[in-house]
Design a protein around this motif. Structure first.
Motif, short mmCIF file in Angstrom:
data_model
loop_
_atom_site.label_atom_id
_atom_site.label_comp_id
_atom_site.label_asym_id
_atom_site.label_seq_id
_atom_site.Cartn_x
_atom_site.Cartn_y
_atom_site.Cartn_z
N SER A 46 0.95 -1.10 0.09
CA SER A 46 -0.07 0.04 -0.13
C SER A 46 0.92 1.21 0.02
O SER A 46 2.12 1.17 0.59
CB SER A 46 -0.75 0.05 1.28
N SER A 56 0.51 3.63 1.79
CA SER A 56 0.77 3.75 3.31
C SER A 56 1.96 3.29 4.01
O SER A 56 2.47 3.64 4.85
CB SER A 56 -0.43 3.58 4.05
N ASP A 57 2.75 2.24 2.96
CA ASP A 57 3.98 1.71 3.48
C ASP A 57 5.32 2.27 3.19
O ASP A 57 5.99 2.28 3.66
CB ASP A 57 3.85 0.30 3.13
C1 RP5 Z 1 -1.44 -4.23 3.79
O1 RP5 Z 1 -2.16 -3.50 4.80
C2 RP5 Z 1 -0.41 -2.90 3.42
O2 RP5 Z 1 1.01 -3.54 3.37
C3 RP5 Z 1 -0.39 -2.00 4.61
O3 RP5 Z 1 0.77 -2.08 5.47
C4 RP5 Z 1 -1.73 -2.32 5.44
C5 RP5 Z 1 -2.59 -1.17 5.20
O4 RP5 Z 1 -3.05 -0.81 3.99
P1 RP5 Z 1 -3.86 0.26 3.70
O5 RP5 Z 1 -5.12 0.26 4.13
O6 RP5 Z 1 -3.24 1.65 4.52
O7 RP5 Z 1 -3.86 0.63 2.33
O8 RP5 Z 1 -1.83 -4.59 2.72
#
Ligand code: RP5
Length: 166
Positions: free
Chosen positions: A10, A12-13
């Motif tokens: 994501s 967010s990572d």
């Molecule tokens: C995982 O879920 C991603 O790598 C991230 O760390 C986590 C949250 O993802 P988002 O909901 O912020 O896109 O798949």
């Protein structure tokens, strides 16, 4: 030129991966950075891993939080080495991601670094590449020497500070 793919589950990572990006750039490693999700874009993630070799990629770093199946899924589709970075993005403080990545069943290994250990993932990727690119071995030794110098400076600084404490 050595080439690494950095894949995150994501956007967010991304902030967790910044140290890996700067470390790889410092070592002169070419980077392919992708956002691919094992559950939101499974076909694209599989296609990426299947074609990674054709793209000239030699090592894959895959970062994900929560259930964190991305590194294992990519590893299932390629024989390139995959390094997993568990991301601390959950109510379980990244323990869920750590266990999901480190506990890969026999047959499909994923090298696992610490929770949010992006810089070590970059260093390990560089060490793997250095088997083929000998210049990287010198650069890695230089990096270790600079860490040694920093600790030696800290040692002197702390000794001075301690001697001035009454
Ligand atoms: C995982 O879920 C991603 O790598 C991230 O760390 C986590 C949250 O993802 P988002 O909901 O912020 O896109 O798949």
């Amino acid at each position: 030129m050595p080439k690494v793919a950095l894949v995150m589950g994501s956007e967010s990572d991304l902030s967790v991966l910044t140290p890996a990006i700067s470390t790889l750039k410092r070592f002169g490693v070419e980077l392919v950075v992708r956002v691919l999700s094992a559950h939101r874009t499974p076909a694209a993630a599989a296609e990426f891993a299947k074609t990674a070799e054709e793209q000239g990629i030699e090592v894959i770093i895959a970062a994900a939080g929560k259930a964190a199946h991305l590194p294992g899924v990519l590893a299932a589709y390629t024989v390139l080495p995959v390094i997993g970075v568990p991301v601390q993005s959950s109510a379980l403080d990244g323990m869920d991601a750590l266990l999901s990545i480190v506990q890969m069943p026999t047959g499909i290994p994923v090298a696992t670094v610490a929770i949010n250990g992006a810089q070590n993932a970059a260093l390990l990727a560089t060490q793997i590449l250095s088997v083929r690119y000998s210049a990287l071995r010198g650069a890695l030794r230089g990096h270790r020497a600079s860490m040694t110098a920093q600790v030696e400076e800290s040692d002197k600084r702390v000794a001075q500070e301690v001697s001035s404490i009454e």
